[in-house]
Design a protein around this motif. Structure first.
Motif, PDB file in Angstrom:
ATOM      1  N   ALA A  58       0.808  -1.229   0.000  1.00 22.07           N
ATOM      2  CA  ALA A  58       0.000   0.000   0.000  1.00 22.07           C
ATOM      3  C   ALA A  58       0.825   1.255   0.000  1.00 22.07           C
ATOM      4  N   SER A  59       0.860   1.914  -1.134  1.00 16.52           N
ATOM      5  CA  SER A  59       1.597   3.162  -1.240  1.00 16.52           C
ATOM      6  C   SER A  59       0.783   4.325  -0.731  1.00 16.52           C
ATOM      7  N   VAL A  60      -0.510   4.151  -0.660  1.00 17.00           N
ATOM      8  CA  VAL A  60      -1.390   5.217  -0.185  1.00 17.00           C
ATOM      9  C   VAL A  60      -2.342   4.645   0.844  1.00 17.00           C
ATOM     10  N   VAL A  61      -2.394   5.283   1.997  1.00 20.02           N
ATOM     11  CA  VAL A  61      -3.327   4.862   3.032  1.00 20.02           C
ATOM     12  C   VAL A  61      -4.615   5.654   2.854  1.00 20.02           C
ATOM     13  N   PRO A  62      -5.748   4.996   2.661  1.00 20.34           N
ATOM     14  CA  PRO A  62      -7.004   5.726   2.461  1.00 20.34           C
ATOM     15  C   PRO A  62      -7.415   6.473   3.710  1.00 20.34           C
ATOM     16  N   PRO A  63      -8.232   7.513   3.561  1.00 18.75           N
ATOM     17  CA  PRO A  63      -8.694   8.276   4.718  1.00 18.75           C
ATOM     18  C   PRO A  63      -9.340   7.371   5.752  1.00 18.75           C
ATOM     19  N   GLY A  64      -9.059   7.660   7.023  1.00 18.59           N
ATOM     20  CA  GLY A  64      -9.646   6.881   8.099  1.00 18.59           C
ATOM     21  C   GLY A  64      -8.874   5.639   8.459  1.00 18.59           C
TER      22      GLY A  64
ATOM     23  N   LEU B 279       5.874  21.693   5.280  1.00 19.85           N
ATOM     24  CA  LEU B 279       4.627  21.993   4.595  1.00 19.85           C
ATOM     25  C   LEU B 279       4.956  22.532   3.211  1.00 19.85           C
ATOM     26  N   ARG B 280       4.274  22.023   2.183  1.00 23.56           N
ATOM     27  CA  ARG B 280       4.539  22.481   0.813  1.00 23.56           C
ATOM     28  C   ARG B 280       3.300  22.272  -0.048  1.00 23.56           C
ATOM     29  N   GLU B 281       2.931  23.304  -0.823  1.00 19.55           N
ATOM     30  CA  GLU B 281       1.876  23.141  -1.817  1.00 19.55           C
ATOM     31  C   GLU B 281       2.523  22.842  -3.161  1.00 19.55           C
ATOM     32  N   TYR B 282       2.030  21.785  -3.820  1.00 24.31           N
ATOM     33  CA  TYR B 282       2.625  21.353  -5.086  1.00 24.31           C
ATOM     34  C   TYR B 282       1.542  20.730  -5.963  1.00 24.31           C
ATOM     35  N   GLN B 283       1.439  21.199  -7.187  1.00 19.87           N
ATOM     36  CA  GLN B 283       0.463  20.696  -8.153  1.00 19.87           C
ATOM     37  C   GLN B 283      -0.943  20.609  -7.556  1.00 19.87           C
ATOM     38  N   ASN B 284      -1.372  21.717  -6.966  1.00 22.33           N
ATOM     39  CA  ASN B 284      -2.724  21.869  -6.421  1.00 22.33           C
ATOM     40  C   ASN B 284      -3.022  20.969  -5.228  1.00 22.33           C
ATOM     41  N   ASN B 285      -1.990  20.445  -4.621  1.00 21.52           N
ATOM     42  CA  ASN B 285      -2.155  19.690  -3.387  1.00 21.52           C
ATOM     43  C   ASN B 285      -1.218  20.253  -2.326  1.00 21.52           C
ATOM     44  N   LEU B 286      -1.620  20.098  -1.082  1.00 17.97           N
ATOM     45  CA  LEU B 286      -0.829  20.568   0.051  1.00 17.97           C
ATOM     46  C   LEU B 286      -0.335  19.357   0.830  1.00 17.97           C
ATOM     47  N   TYR B 287       0.976  19.291   1.068  1.00 14.40           N
ATOM     48  CA  TYR B 287       1.597  18.144   1.722  1.00 14.40           C
ATOM     49  C   TYR B 287       2.135  18.572   3.088  1.00 14.40           C
TER      50      TYR B 287
ATOM     51  N   VAL C 120       2.734  11.444   5.754  1.00 13.65           N
ATOM     52  CA  VAL C 120       2.531  12.673   4.994  1.00 13.65           C
ATOM     53  C   VAL C 120       1.039  12.832   4.705  1.00 13.65           C
ATOM     54  N   TYR C 121       0.430  13.867   5.279  1.00 13.36           N
ATOM     55  CA  TYR C 121      -0.977  14.159   5.030  1.00 13.36           C
ATOM     56  C   TYR C 121      -1.096  14.981   3.748  1.00 13.36           C
ATOM     57  N   VAL C 122      -2.084  14.632   2.922  1.00 11.81           N
ATOM     58  CA  VAL C 122      -2.287  15.320   1.646  1.00 11.81           C
ATOM     59  C   VAL C 122      -3.661  15.989   1.651  1.00 11.81           C
TER      60      VAL C 122
ATOM     61  N   LYS D 236      -5.881  12.242   1.574  1.00  6.76           N
ATOM     62  CA  LYS D 236      -5.322  10.921   1.886  1.00  6.76           C
ATOM     63  C   LYS D 236      -4.059  11.098   2.716  1.00  6.76           C
ATOM     64  N   LYS D 237      -3.451   9.993   3.059  1.00  7.93           N
ATOM     65  CA  LYS D 237      -2.193  10.019   3.791  1.00  7.93           C
ATOM     66  C   LYS D 237      -1.221   9.031   3.167  1.00  7.93           C
ATOM     67  N   LEU D 238       0.011   9.455   3.020  1.00  4.07           N
ATOM     68  CA  LEU D 238       1.068   8.593   2.514  1.00  4.07           C
ATOM     69  C   LEU D 238       1.834   8.024   3.705  1.00  4.07           C
ATOM     70  N   PRO D 239       2.071   6.712   3.728  1.00  6.47           N
ATOM     71  CA  PRO D 239       2.633   6.071   4.931  1.00  6.47           C
ATOM     72  C   PRO D 239       4.150   6.195   5.024  1.00  6.47           C
ATOM     73  N   PHE D 240       4.676   7.394   4.847  1.00  7.10           N
ATOM     74  CA  PHE D 240       6.118   7.612   4.924  1.00  7.10           C
ATOM     75  C   PHE D 240       6.429   8.308   6.246  1.00  7.10           C
TER      76      PHE D 240
END
Length: 303
Positions: A28-34, A205-213, A221-223, A232-236
């Motif tokens: 899982a590269s991306v953890v779904p919300p919740g 904190l960084r905004e990139y390609q219309n997303n905020l990380y 990493v919260y997106v 979503k959240k990235l499990p890094f």
């Protein structure tokens, strides 16, 4: 002859999976919300036995003597900005040639530099809760006293492409966007439900390609989108900073640069140049050059 052909045909019917088998994708590269990743999880990186991109194509072109370099950022032109141990801001060309130096009129700890805006460079002093804006020649443009804006303490901050400010208020765990022209907050996102009972450690904190990380060293990493809505959240976990290059997010882990594609979710690993992995503190990757930060300074490599 007919018997041999019949046996061959039967073998393809019995063992089709052996012919069509593909490599199993990374976990899982991306953890779904919740569904947050475990707080103790380490950054999700490629497995040790997976092939990595060699660093043999990297060519060392310059070594910058800058003991104990601090936070750093690249703008879209490839210009490098680095804070030194005395919190001066040094500006270098893409090949590492020194350009300008900004010395603050009063001392303060530089917690974050953000140069992606190209026309303005954001300097965040966390100890005195101040934001300073520099032009692309490292000359002051203006400043904001966050104690006058927030009922609390900002932990990290960044500059949006439309010149609005994103602030993480650690006191009430809210992500807030401030419009400096209108002198008002335009968006506010509470984070308490996302974080739960964990003790977050927000670092970047960084905004990139219309997303905020938003980088939380504990949870990952919260997106968010560019309005502050959680996606979503990235499990890094275990990270203090991340970088972006093209459609990829990257970070330093396990002595190598880990790249994560923002849309295909593919992951790849790029090995560091030989002899530097044990001492590397941070890596920034531009279009033509890469910058390896050690305790002694910065090594500039041509890609």
């Amino acid at each position: 002859m007919r018997l041999g052909l019949l046996l061959l045909a039967l073998s393809f019917q019995i063992f089709p999976a052996a012919v069509a088998q593909t490599t199993v994708p990374t976990p899982a590269s991306v953890v779904p919300p919740g569904k947050p990743a475990p707080a103790a999880a380490s950054p999700a990186v490629a497995k040790a036995n997976e092939p990595t991109t060699p660093a043999g194509t990297w060519q060392l072109v310059r070594t910058i003597a800058l003991p104990q370099p601090g936070v750093a950022s690249l703008d879209r032109r490839g210009t490098l900005y680095v804070a030194d141990v005395r919190d001066n801001i040094h500006q270098y060309g893409p090949d590492g040639q020194a350009l300008n130096t900004f010395s603050p009129p009063q001392p303060g700890h530089v917690a974050q530099l953000e140069a992606w805006n190209t026309t303005k460079i954001l300097v965040f002093y966390d100890d005195r809760q101040q934001l300073l804006l520099l032009d692309r020649f490292a000359a002051p443009l203006g400043q904001f006293n966050l104690l006058d804006l927030l009922d609390g303490t900002a932990r990290t901050a960044t500059l949006a492409p439309d010149d609005r400010l994103w602030l993480l208020n650690e006191s009430d765990l809210t992500l807030r966007q401030f419009d400096a022209n209108a002198k008002t907050f335009t968006h506010s996102t509470p984070l308490d439900l996302l974080i739960g009972r964990s003790r977050p450690d927000f670092r970047f904190l960084r905004e990139y390609q219309n997303n905020l990380y938003l980088v939380d060293r504990v949870n990952g990493v919260y997106v968010f989108d560019n309005l502050g809505n959680y996606r979503k959240k990235l499990p890094f976990a275990g990270l203090s900073t991340i970088g972006f290059r093209g459609d990829e997010l990257y970070f330093l882990a396990d002595g190598a640069i880990q790249f994560f594609h923002l849309y295909t979710l593919a992951q790849r690993t790029v090995a560091l140049p030989p002899g530097v992995a044990a001492d590397v503190r941070q890596v920034l990757v531009g279009e033509g050059y890469a910058y390896v930060f050690t305790a002694a300074g910065i090594q500039v490599y041509k890609l």
